[in-house]
Structures are given as structure tokens and as C-alpha cells.
Design an enzyme around this catalytic site. Structure first.
Site, PDB file in Angstrom:
ATOM      1  N   HIS A  71       2.228  -3.072  -4.605  1.00 27.14           N
ATOM      2  CA  HIS A  71       1.856  -2.272  -4.014  1.00 27.14           C
ATOM      3  C   HIS A  71       3.042  -1.136  -3.846  1.00 27.14           C
ATOM      4  O   HIS A  71       2.095   0.867  -4.798  1.00 27.14           O
ATOM      5  CB  HIS A  71       2.074  -2.434  -2.607  1.00 27.14           C
ATOM      6  CG  HIS A  71       1.620  -1.553  -1.626  1.00 27.14           C
ATOM      7  ND1 HIS A  71       2.061  -1.737  -0.329  1.00 27.14           N
ATOM      8  CD2 HIS A  71       0.722  -0.079  -2.076  1.00 27.14           C
ATOM      9  CE1 HIS A  71       1.263  -0.915   1.319  1.00 27.14           C
ATOM     10  NE2 HIS A  71       0.380   0.145  -0.652  1.00 27.14           N
ATOM     11  N   CYS A 118       7.360  -2.027  -1.408  1.00 24.75           N
ATOM     12  CA  CYS A 118       6.899  -3.238  -1.117  1.00 24.75           C
ATOM     13  C   CYS A 118       5.663  -3.841  -3.379  1.00 24.75           C
ATOM     14  O   CYS A 118       5.702  -2.654  -3.360  1.00 24.75           O
ATOM     15  CB  CYS A 118       5.474  -2.933  -0.517  1.00 24.75           C
ATOM     16  SG  CYS A 118       4.472  -4.437  -0.488  1.00 24.75           S
ATOM     17  N   TYR A 141      -5.076  -8.337   3.455  1.00 20.89           N
ATOM     18  CA  TYR A 141      -4.927  -8.808   2.321  1.00 20.89           C
ATOM     19  C   TYR A 141      -6.492 -10.108   2.123  1.00 20.89           C
ATOM     20  O   TYR A 141      -6.206 -10.804   3.558  1.00 20.89           O
ATOM     21  CB  TYR A 141      -4.031  -9.233   2.586  1.00 20.89           C
ATOM     22  CG  TYR A 141      -2.428  -8.721   2.739  1.00 20.89           C
ATOM     23  CD1 TYR A 141      -2.308  -8.060   2.097  1.00 20.89           C
ATOM     24  CD2 TYR A 141      -1.757  -9.165   4.177  1.00 20.89           C
ATOM     25  CE1 TYR A 141      -1.158  -6.596   2.476  1.00 20.89           C
ATOM     26  CE2 TYR A 141      -0.683  -7.924   4.165  1.00 20.89           C
ATOM     27  CZ  TYR A 141      -0.510  -7.081   3.248  1.00 20.89           C
ATOM     28  OH  TYR A 141       0.381  -6.504   3.882  1.00 20.89           O
ATOM     29  N   LYS A 143       6.853   3.736  -1.660  1.00 18.10           N
ATOM     30  CA  LYS A 143       7.620   2.388  -1.289  1.00 18.10           C
ATOM     31  C   LYS A 143       7.460   0.549  -2.270  1.00 18.10           C
ATOM     32  O   LYS A 143       7.602   1.127  -2.889  1.00 18.10           O
ATOM     33  CB  LYS A 143       6.389   1.584   0.242  1.00 18.10           C
ATOM     34  CG  LYS A 143       5.413   1.018  -0.633  1.00 18.10           C
ATOM     35  CD  LYS A 143       4.594   0.443   0.408  1.00 18.10           C
ATOM     36  CE  LYS A 143       4.213   1.223   1.709  1.00 18.10           C
ATOM     37  NZ  LYS A 143       3.088   1.541   2.992  1.00 18.10           N
ATOM     38  N   HIS A 166       1.831  -8.045  -2.432  1.00 14.86           N
ATOM     39  CA  HIS A 166       2.550  -7.167  -1.662  1.00 14.86           C
ATOM     40  C   HIS A 166       3.520  -7.965  -0.309  1.00 14.86           C
ATOM     41  O   HIS A 166       3.473  -9.124  -1.073  1.00 14.86           O
ATOM     42  CB  HIS A 166       1.501  -6.738  -0.381  1.00 14.86           C
ATOM     43  CG  HIS A 166       0.355  -5.928  -0.457  1.00 14.86           C
ATOM     44  ND1 HIS A 166       0.078  -4.283  -0.238  1.00 14.86           N
ATOM     45  CD2 HIS A 166      -0.819  -6.607  -1.105  1.00 14.86           C
ATOM     46  CE1 HIS A 166      -0.827  -3.849  -0.636  1.00 14.86           C
ATOM     47  NE2 HIS A 166      -1.568  -4.924  -1.421  1.00 14.86           N
TER      48      HIS A 166
END
Length: 229
Positions: free
Chosen positions: A208, A216, A126, A214, A86
Site C-alpha cells: 500500500h 502500510c 480486501y 503511509k 496491506h
């Protein structure tokens, strides 16, 4: 409370069934067996409370039921199948503290865990955060379920680097992605992922972006790290 799904058994399931019966007349038998009827009740409850309707009683479902939860400890024999990279979606060139990320995740109602050193509640989703200078910060213990990718937390380790967006001076910086990794972060990410692959040889490396719409982590981690064995 642990995450429960079809086939789960035990006292936690009894608690779930009791809680569901208390908020709606589902008529569940409190027998500690997560069967089809319990799954249907969970789905109905999730739909009524604007949650992801997956029939799995995870942290957010428990929270809506009024039960404060620490995320589950990975059970013995549980297999980590994914290492997911990420970005923190923070501006290029700016440092962000772990405490700032913890406060952000707490505000977003991420499930908590107990920091093994301080014995305090923490909310960082995380397992690892990599600072701009390459420092690797351990967050969630690896044997504690993460909170970083919907529907993939149960078999993954989450690694996040600070950055991922252009400088704050750029218009709408927070809506744009940029691979802002410093040389130190690139080296630290590579080293950490190699180390994790040794511990979890069955795990594939993803970004991600491979599980959500997205950008990311602002670069193609799956391709960049495909040769890590």
C-alpha cells in the site's frame, strides 16, 4: 451500480446523468454516453462534496448521489495488474476478527459486496485477510472490485495481514509501524501471492505504501516479493 468513467455507455450512465441533473442544473443530455460534459459534471459534483476529484463515478460518488451501491463485478476481459499487500494497523500480538474489520469498514462507508456463502452484505475492502495463525480468509470475491487503495481498486487484488503496529503498551502505538508478521503469516502470504500470480501473471506485487504516504504494510512488499514469478 458499476464504476463509470469517460467512454462508459449504457443505462447506468443514464441513471448517473439523471441523478447529476437532479442535484444541480448541469443540463446533461440523458443519452447514456459518458462524454466530456458528463465527466466535467462529475468532477464539479465531487469537488462540491469533498470527494477525490477524478471524474470517475465510483462507490463514494454514487453514495453522495443517494444511490446505495454494491461495488462492480469485474467485467469480462478485465486485467488484474496489481497485487497489493496491506496491514490491518492493529497491535502486535492481538487477534482481530473479520467481523471487527467488517464493522470498521462499514463505519468508514466502504462500498459493500454480497458474501457468496451467506448472501449478506459485507464491507471489507480486501479480497483476503491473513490471521496471525496463518489462516487465509476469503473476503471479497476476486471478480468483485476491491475498496483498499484509492484510484487503484479497478485493477488490483487486496491482501491484508492482521498486525502492522507495535504492542498496545507502546506509547502512540497506533501511530507507529512494525513488521509484526508471524512465521505463519509470512508463509501464508508467500503461498497466497504465488497462487495469485499463477492466476494473474501480468500482476506486479506492491505494498500500500507504494501508492500512499503511509507505512502500510510496515515492510517493503515490493522488494520482498520481487522474485515471485
Amino acid at each position: 451500480m458499476t464504476t463509470l468513467r469517460l467512454g462508459s455507455k449504457g443505462e447506468a450512465v443514464k441513471t448517473l446523468q439523471t441523478k447529476l441533473n437532479s442535484v444541480c442544473p448541469y443540463g446533461l443530455t440523458v443519452d447514456g454516453i459518458f462524454g466530456k460534459k458528463t465527466e466535467e459534471a462529475v468532477r464539479d459534483f465531487q469537488k462540491s462534496n469533498d470527494l477525490s476529484v477524478d471524474g470517475i463515478a465510483g462507490a463514494k460518488t454514487w453514495s453522495k448521489l443517494g444511490v446505495e451501491t454494491a461495488d462492480e463485478v469485474t467485467p469480462a476481459g478485465h486485467t488484474i495488474n496489481k497485487l497489493i499487500v496491506h496491514c490491518a494497523a492493529t497491535p502486535e500480538g492481538e487477534d482481530f476478527s473479520v467481523d471487527s474489520i467488517d464493522a470498521s469498514h462499514k463505519a468508514r462507508q466502504f462500498s459493500y459486496y454480497i458474501d457468496p456463502d451467506t448472501k449478506q452484505k459485507r464491507y471489507i475492502g480486501y479480497h483476503y485477510i491473513i490471521q496471525r495463525n496463518g489462516t487465509i480468509v476469503r473476503c471479497r470475491p476476486e471478480n468483485v472490485r476491491g475498496c483498499h487503495v484509492s484510484n487503484h481498486n479497478y485493477d488490483s487484488i487486496g491482501v491484508c495481514y492482521i498486525g502492522g503496529c507495535p504492542q498496545r503498551s507502546v506509547a502512540d502505538w497506533n501511530k507507529k509501524s512494525k513488521d509484526t508478521r508471524t512465521d505463519e503469516q509470512k508463509a501464508a502470504l508467500l503461498s497466497l501471492l504465488k497462487e495469485l500470480k499463477v492466476r494473474y501473471p501480468k500482476a506486479a506485487i506492491y505494498g500500500h505504501r507504494d501508492f500512499a504516504a503511509k507505512a502500510c504494510p510496515s515492510f517493503d512488499a515490493k522488494t520482498e516479493y520481487k522474485n515471485i514469478k
